[in-house]
Scaffold this active site. Structure first.
Site, mmCIF file in Angstrom:
data_model
loop_
_atom_site.group_PDB
_atom_site.id
_atom_site.type_symbol
_atom_site.label_atom_id
_atom_site.label_comp_id
_atom_site.label_asym_id
_atom_site.label_seq_id
_atom_site.Cartn_x
_atom_site.Cartn_y
_atom_site.Cartn_z
ATOM 1 N N LEU A 33 0.818 -1.217 0.000
ATOM 2 C CA LEU A 33 0.000 0.000 0.000
ATOM 3 C C LEU A 33 0.850 1.265 0.000
ATOM 4 O O LEU A 33 0.429 2.304 0.501
ATOM 5 C CB LEU A 33 -0.927 0.003 1.229
ATOM 6 C CG LEU A 33 -1.859 -1.199 1.369
ATOM 7 C CD1 LEU A 33 -2.666 -1.107 2.648
ATOM 8 C CD2 LEU A 33 -2.771 -1.313 0.156
ATOM 9 N N CYS A 34 2.010 1.198 -0.568
ATOM 10 C CA CYS A 34 2.983 2.287 -0.559
ATOM 11 C C CYS A 34 2.951 3.027 -1.896
ATOM 12 O O CYS A 34 2.661 2.437 -2.935
ATOM 13 C CB CYS A 34 4.376 1.702 -0.305
ATOM 14 S SG CYS A 34 5.713 2.895 -0.276
ATOM 15 N N GLY A 35 3.308 4.289 -1.870
ATOM 16 C CA GLY A 35 3.429 5.036 -3.109
ATOM 17 C C GLY A 35 4.513 4.482 -4.024
ATOM 18 O O GLY A 35 4.503 4.733 -5.226
#
Length: 181
Positions: A51-53
């Site tokens: 769920l990271c950029g």
């Protein structure tokens, strides 16, 4: 069995004789990923999060695996929830992101801590090898040379396909382990 730290010469700091090849991870499927199985091959070990950029970097890591895997590069993704609670899921969610959304075919470890007192032993070792180059976020990349030691580190903002990363990998693949005289 892992080697212990070598005795320091007068005025020299102690250096570990342990290499990355002395560690293992559990895979997402519960099987061991023994780094000893890759002795003599360069490794790119990357802490990941779903769920990271920076999660789209999975595509670049897969590109490196596709391009250099046959020449000996081993890419290993190591999911961690240490930064921003960005890997809260388990095997199913990590598999969905890595394998199904990004088509990852390189080995993926089960979720571990990469910092702090409960850090995986590989990451504790890496902290002694490169204390100024600790993971500060997801998608921190350690390049392990053929000799089993860290030869380069790339922060999370450096894309896997960045020229610096590709050049460092190619250098490891093209050169044999060289010993200084």
């Amino acid at each position: 069995m892992l080697a212990s730290a070598a005795s320091p010469a007068f005025g020299q700091p102690a250096m570990s004789t342990r290499t990355a090849y002395g560690f293992s991870f559990q895979s997402l499927q519960g099987e061991p990923i023994n780094l000893a199985d890759y002795t003599g091959k360069p490794l790119l070990i990357v802490n990941t999060a779903s769920l990271c950029g920076f999660t789209p970097q999975y595509a670049g890591l897969q590109e490196l695996w596709t391009k250099f895997g046959a020449r000996g590069l081993v890419v290993i993704g190591v999911p961690s929830n240490d930064f921003g609670n960005q890997e809260p899921g388990g095997e199913k969610e990590i598999t969905e992101t890595a394998h199904h959304q990004y088509g990852v075919s390189f080995p993926m470890a089960a979720k571990v801590d990469v910092r702090g007192p409960n850090a995986h032993p590989f990451y504790k070792w890496a902290a002694t090898e490169r204390p100024r180059d600790l993971p500060r976020w997801n998608f921190h990349k350690y390049l392990i040379g053929r000799d089993g030691h860290i030869v380069d580190v790339f922060a999370e903002r450096v894309e896997p396909t960045d020229t610096r990363v590709v050049t460092a990998i190619a250098r490891q693949l093209d050169g044999a382990v060289r010993l200084s005289n």
